[in-house]
Design a protein around this motif. Structure first.
Motif, PDB file in Angstrom:
ATOM      1  N   ALA A 296       0.882 -12.062 118.862  1.00 27.12           N
ATOM      2  CA  ALA A 296      -0.336 -12.228 117.617  1.00 27.12           C
ATOM      3  C   ALA A 296      -1.846 -10.971 118.294  1.00 27.12           C
ATOM      4  N   VAL A 297      -1.607 -10.967 119.591  1.00 30.45           N
ATOM      5  CA  VAL A 297      -2.300  -9.596 120.675  1.00 30.45           C
ATOM      6  C   VAL A 297      -2.171  -8.632 120.520  1.00 30.45           C
ATOM      7  N   ILE A 298      -1.257  -7.972 120.067  1.00 29.24           N
ATOM      8  CA  ILE A 298      -0.083  -6.794 120.378  1.00 29.24           C
ATOM      9  C   ILE A 298      -0.572  -6.721 118.732  1.00 29.24           C
ATOM     10  N   ALA A 299      -0.112  -7.877 117.547  1.00 34.91           N
ATOM     11  CA  ALA A 299      -0.697  -7.840 116.117  1.00 34.91           C
ATOM     12  C   ALA A 299      -2.366  -6.574 115.755  1.00 34.91           C
ATOM     13  N   VAL A 300      -2.785  -7.754 116.983  1.00 36.88           N
ATOM     14  CA  VAL A 300      -5.000  -7.223 116.168  1.00 36.88           C
ATOM     15  C   VAL A 300      -5.065  -5.341 116.966  1.00 36.88           C
ATOM     16  N   TYR A 301      -3.991  -5.486 117.872  1.00 36.38           N
ATOM     17  CA  TYR A 301      -4.132  -3.753 119.023  1.00 36.38           C
ATOM     18  C   TYR A 301      -3.780  -3.236 117.946  1.00 36.38           C
ATOM     19  N   GLN A 302      -2.433  -2.881 117.561  1.00 36.07           N
ATOM     20  CA  GLN A 302      -2.157  -2.454 116.241  1.00 36.07           C
ATOM     21  C   GLN A 302      -2.714  -1.972 115.385  1.00 36.07           C
ATOM     22  N   VAL A 303      -3.211  -2.846 114.493  1.00 32.32           N
ATOM     23  CA  VAL A 303      -3.935  -2.700 113.150  1.00 32.32           C
ATOM     24  C   VAL A 303      -5.575  -2.581 112.810  1.00 32.32           C
ATOM     25  N   ALA A 304      -5.966  -2.846 115.058  1.00 34.18           N
ATOM     26  CA  ALA A 304      -7.357  -2.191 114.825  1.00 34.18           C
ATOM     27  C   ALA A 304      -6.993  -0.903 115.146  1.00 34.18           C
ATOM     28  N   LEU A 305      -6.371  -0.886 116.195  1.00 36.66           N
ATOM     29  CA  LEU A 305      -6.349   0.885 116.636  1.00 36.66           C
ATOM     30  C   LEU A 305      -5.886   1.845 114.671  1.00 36.66           C
ATOM     31  N   LEU A 306      -4.821   1.161 114.159  1.00 36.25           N
ATOM     32  CA  LEU A 306      -5.084   1.830 112.654  1.00 36.25           C
ATOM     33  C   LEU A 306      -6.092   1.900 112.468  1.00 36.25           C
ATOM     34  N   LEU A 307      -6.715   0.864 111.900  1.00 36.85           N
ATOM     35  CA  LEU A 307      -7.927   1.088 111.089  1.00 36.85           C
ATOM     36  C   LEU A 307      -9.040   1.861 111.327  1.00 36.85           C
ATOM     37  N   LEU A 308      -9.076   2.056 112.871  1.00 34.97           N
ATOM     38  CA  LEU A 308      -9.695   2.795 113.364  1.00 34.97           C
ATOM     39  C   LEU A 308      -9.282   4.301 113.139  1.00 34.97           C
ATOM     40  N   VAL A 309      -8.420   4.909 113.588  1.00 37.86           N
ATOM     41  CA  VAL A 309      -8.007   5.592 113.530  1.00 37.86           C
ATOM     42  C   VAL A 309      -7.707   6.676 111.995  1.00 37.86           C
ATOM     43  N   THR A 310      -8.192   5.688 110.818  1.00 36.43           N
ATOM     44  CA  THR A 310      -7.250   6.436 109.780  1.00 36.43           C
ATOM     45  C   THR A 310      -9.045   6.161 109.164  1.00 36.43           C
ATOM     46  N   PHE A 311      -9.640   5.711 109.622  1.00 42.41           N
ATOM     47  CA  PHE A 311     -11.192   5.467 109.112  1.00 42.41           C
ATOM     48  C   PHE A 311     -12.510   6.546 109.913  1.00 42.41           C
ATOM     49  N   VAL A 312     -12.681   6.827 110.882  1.00 44.04           N
ATOM     50  CA  VAL A 312     -13.519   7.314 111.765  1.00 44.04           C
ATOM     51  C   VAL A 312     -13.734   8.467 111.823  1.00 44.04           C
ATOM     52  N   PRO A 313     -12.525   9.026 112.392  1.00 43.81           N
ATOM     53  CA  PRO A 313     -12.188  11.068 112.516  1.00 43.81           C
ATOM     54  C   PRO A 313     -12.531  11.351 110.728  1.00 43.81           C
ATOM     55  N   ASN A 314     -11.653  10.483 109.845  1.00 44.95           N
ATOM     56  CA  ASN A 314     -12.145  11.348 108.180  1.00 44.95           C
ATOM     57  C   ASN A 314     -13.549  11.026 108.060  1.00 44.95           C
ATOM     58  N   ILE A 315     -14.252  10.289 108.452  1.00 40.05           N
ATOM     59  CA  ILE A 315     -15.554  10.265 107.935  1.00 40.05           C
ATOM     60  C   ILE A 315     -16.387  11.193 108.920  1.00 40.05           C
ATOM     61  N   GLN A 316     -16.076  11.433 109.611  1.00 38.35           N
ATOM     62  CA  GLN A 316     -16.939  12.942 110.599  1.00 38.35           C
ATOM     63  C   GLN A 316     -16.732  13.589 110.248  1.00 38.35           C
ATOM     64  N   ILE A 317     -15.405  13.829 109.782  1.00 38.10           N
ATOM     65  CA  ILE A 317     -15.111  15.253 109.016  1.00 38.10           C
ATOM     66  C   ILE A 317     -16.718  15.442 108.321  1.00 38.10           C
ATOM     67  N   VAL A 318     -16.450  14.334 107.156  1.00 40.89           N
ATOM     68  CA  VAL A 318     -17.338  14.620 106.110  1.00 40.89           C
ATOM     69  C   VAL A 318     -18.765  14.090 106.646  1.00 40.89           C
ATOM     70  N   ARG A 319     -18.716  13.189 107.708  1.00 40.04           N
ATOM     71  CA  ARG A 319     -20.497  14.103 107.700  1.00 40.04           C
ATOM     72  C   ARG A 319     -20.584  15.470 108.930  1.00 40.04           C
ATOM     73  N   SER A 320     -19.847  16.737 109.249  1.00 38.70           N
ATOM     74  CA  SER A 320     -19.614  17.409 109.804  1.00 38.70           C
ATOM     75  C   SER A 320     -19.555  18.842 108.834  1.00 38.70           C
ATOM     76  N   GLY A 321     -19.427  17.669 107.267  1.00 32.66           N
ATOM     77  CA  GLY A 321     -18.910  19.373 106.616  1.00 32.66           C
ATOM     78  C   GLY A 321     -19.784  18.786 105.182  1.00 32.66           C
ATOM     79  N   MET A 322     -20.828  17.881 105.369  1.00 35.48           N
ATOM     80  CA  MET A 322     -22.003  17.252 104.556  1.00 35.48           C
ATOM     81  C   MET A 322     -22.348  19.341 104.837  1.00 35.48           C
ATOM     82  N   THR A 323     -22.836  19.511 103.027  1.00 32.96           N
ATOM     83  CA  THR A 323     -23.986  20.281 103.098  1.00 32.96           C
ATOM     84  C   THR A 323     -24.918  19.849 101.400  1.00 32.96           C
ATOM     85  N   MET A 324     -25.487  21.604 101.749  1.00 34.51           N
ATOM     86  CA  MET A 324     -26.847  21.112 100.785  1.00 34.51           C
ATOM     87  C   MET A 324     -26.318  21.253  99.163  1.00 34.51           C
ATOM     88  N   ASP A 325     -24.539  21.644  98.666  1.00 34.82           N
ATOM     89  CA  ASP A 325     -25.046  20.831  97.034  1.00 34.82           C
ATOM     90  C   ASP A 325     -24.612  19.826  97.120  1.00 34.82           C
TER      91      ASP A 325
END
Length: 662
Positions: A296-325
């Protein structure tokens, strides 16, 4: 300049700003690629590819398993199994063996982490380099059968408990560990999901392989230091003796005098102890529970890692690419406020948009941290409850655990649930963490954008406006609840009598009738609160199999709780400490070598000895054995069904056998 000219100039500026050919941010060059952009990472080919590693190690693992089966005779484990012919080695003695918990957890951790990685892999089977989307699911099914067989020798070498097994375990663990570390050192980055996802997801595998690489050499050196062949030790023997000493020890009577109501500090301490597992004398957690908690502990680590690397890098790319348009588009939808609606979005609106995206990132990470902490705390509380339930069943208190009388006997459904328990625990933990993350993220976003950000900026205060317009309604409901409690406390209950009686019944009936419409509205709010509390309770306790998410009458429809109940039946009926201690006492009386010459598997033979005629002993020893058996059965009523089957033969405890009826 006229207003028409200003409007035309404004429309031209807006149209020029939204030109798809020139200014739309998707088609603009981004300059240097972002560090977290997975397109910037090229495929890396290590010196020992993954396919070659499996092609070489799979035959080696098979040969090791065959050699161990040929060298280690099965006659000493199963005397009547093919006359001692070689057979497939047992991976783990889940019900009898208690000496290699760390190795078992390490091998299962390697297997479970490998299965978590192949779910997202384009080529799940190592021998198939390229697979189509149509046949990929079939290869995944084959991989689910291949990986357990691939890592089978790693745990079978430890179960043998022989220097040959330790030697082969050293070779296999070193080969696996060196190859995995070498591959990650040469290619730490990969283009899959996130550049460091492959490295981070392999951390449990590398740690478990390091544990095996250190454990096998230590056992081999310990074996060679002895002059004679190392006799296998029954580590559970000491545990069974401690258990008997604990239940048979004389305890001083607990005096009730001087004990008052527990204080706040003591109640807080007892509440924290219910979430923190501490070792207890005379009790040892079974191997299955330790394994389930580790997975169960390993499952928590694997699922949390997958959620983290799936959302955070993409949302940071979106934030850095924000323009006036993009900011202008958000302004038109009313998501970002503007001080001057007649002007175009400026730097302040762009900063506001980036701040909103950053708030989403903070909400996601915060909700993920809270979900992981809650899951870990629920798993620890579940471990404490496991010990309480096992101790109750050991002393025969079946109703305290199952809330109704049940027979602690093995059955087909109970055995199937016992086999599935560890897998169910890992699966329920994964699903529980995903549901918690979704619910807590939605709640965090709603609280942030409806309460926190409006208080900071002073705009978009829709929630506060609704609450301001409905304040008479909320005040009426609060006043009705206060009035009912006030009247009940001072007018409708007599204070003079110890058992309080009703008074002023006519006024009570009048108030009940007049406040009926208001109580309907209060009931609606209470119903919403009940739904929210029950949903949050089920989400938080989803990973706990020892807690049913349904009522007592509908527990049979909860597959997790039903599996846990049947698991307890098998565990208590087959691994009861008093029964194991009794079998060890039988072995000590039959074996002239004493406890040192016993095998771990001989505990099962103690049950067989109960069906054999007792040896010639003095009348005093027979009476002593009968007294201890009677005392054990009186303190453990759950063992009575098994004793009835023995009494039919009437050969144990020095009783004379009756002639067999034709």
């Amino acid at each position: 300049m006229s207003s028409e000219a200003l409007a035309s100039n404004h429309n031209q500026d807006v149209n020029s700003s939204f030109s798809y050919e020139d200014n739309w941010y998707i088609y603009e060059p981004m300059g240097e690629l972002d560090d977290m952009n997975r397109d910037a990472i090229s495929a890396c080919l290590p010196t020992v590819p993954f396919d070659l590693y499996h092609v070489c190690m799979a035959p080696v693992s098979l040969m090791v398993l065959l050699v161990l089966s040929l060298l280690i005779k099965r006659k000493r484990l199963y005397k009547h199994c093919l006359d001692g012919a070689p057979g497939l080695l047992s991976p783990v003695h889940f019900l009898e063996e208690e000496g290699i918990k760390g190795v078992t957890v390490a091998v299962f951790g390697i297997l479970f982490s490998s299965l978590c990685m192949l779910v997202l892999d384009a080529n799940p089977l190592p021998f198939v380099s390229s697979s189509s989307s149509h046949s990929r699911e079939y290869w995944k099914i084959m991989a689910l059968l291949y990986y357990p067989a691939f890592y089978y020798p790693l745990i079978a070498c430890a179960t043998v408990q022989h220097r040959i097994g330790y030697f082969f375990g050293c070779l296999l663990s070193w080969c696996h560990c060196v190859v995995h570390i070498w591959q990650k050192v040469e290619c730490p980055e990969s283009p899959k999901i996130y550049r460091y996802y492959s490295l981070l997801s392999s951390v449990p595998i590398i740690l478990c392989l390091v544990v095996l690489s250190l454990w096998y050499p230590a056992q081999l050196v310990k074996n060679f230091r002895r002059k004679e062949k190392m006799a296998e030790e029954v580590l559970g023997n000491g545990f069974y003796k401690e258990y008997l000493k604990n239940i048979l020890a004389k305890r001083p009577p607990e005096g009730n005098a001087g004990k008052g109501k527990p204080g706040v500090f003591s109640r807080l301490q007892s509440y924290l102890h219910s979430y923190i597992y501490t070792p207890q004398e005379g009790f040892r957690i079974p191997l299955k529970l330790v394994l389930s908690l580790a997975m169960a502990v390993i499952a928590v680590y694997q699922v949390a890692l997958l959620l983290l690397v799936t959302f955070v890098p993409n949302i940071q790319i979106v934030r850095s690419g924000m323009t006036m348009d993009v900011t202008a588009l958000l302004v038109q939808f009313g998501l970002i406020p503007m001080e001057n609606p007649a002007s175009l979005p400026g730097d302040k609106e762009l900063a506001t948009a980036k701040h909103y995206v950053w708030a989403l990132e903070v909400c996601f990470v915060s909700s993920l941290v809270v979900s992981c902490l809650l899951t870990f705390s629920m798993l620890m509380r579940s471990l404490v409850r496991h010990r309480i339930n096992l101790q109750r069943l050991y002393r025969g208190a079946v109703v305290d655990v199952f809330y109704r009388p049940r027979k602690l006997q093995p059955s087909q459904q109970a055995l199937v649930c016992w086999m599935c328990f560890t897998g169910f625990q890992a699966a329920f933990t994964c699903l529980g963490l995903l549901i918690q993350q979704l619910v807590f993220f939605i709640c965090a976003v709603a609280f942030t954008f409806l309460v926190v950000i409006p208080l900071q900026s002073g705009t978009n205060m829709y929630l506060f406006k609704i609450a301001e317009n409905m304040w008479p309604f909320w005040l009426t409901l609060v006043a009705s609840v206060i009035v009912q409690n006030f009247l009940t406390h001072y007018f409708f209950l007599e204070k003079g009598h110890l058992p309080r009686e009703l008074t002023n019944r006519r006024a009570l009936y009048i108030v009940t009738y007049l406040l009926f419409p208001l109580n309907v509205l209060v009931g609606v709010l209470a119903g919403v609160w009940r739904m929210v509390v029950s949903a949050l309770y089920n989400v938080v306790h989803f990973c706990q199999l020892d807690v049913s998410l349904l009522s007592h009458g509908a527990e049979a429809f909860d597959p997790g709780y039903r599996t846990y109940c049947y698991y307890l039946k098998i565990e208590v009926s087959q691994s009861h400490p008093a029964m194991k201690a009794f079998c060890l006492l039988l072995l000590q009386s039959q074996s002239p070598q004493g406890p040192k010459g016993q095998q771990p598997s001989d505990i099962e033979e103690g049950v067989m000895l109960m069906n054999q005629p007792a040896s010639k002993a003095s009348h005093r020893k027979q009476n002593c054995a009968r007294w201890w058996l009677a005392y054990t059965l009186l303190n453990n009523p759950s063992l009575l069904p098994y004793r009835k089957a023995v009494l039919l033969n009437a050969a144990a405890n020095g009783m004379q056998t009756s002639p067999v009826k034709p």
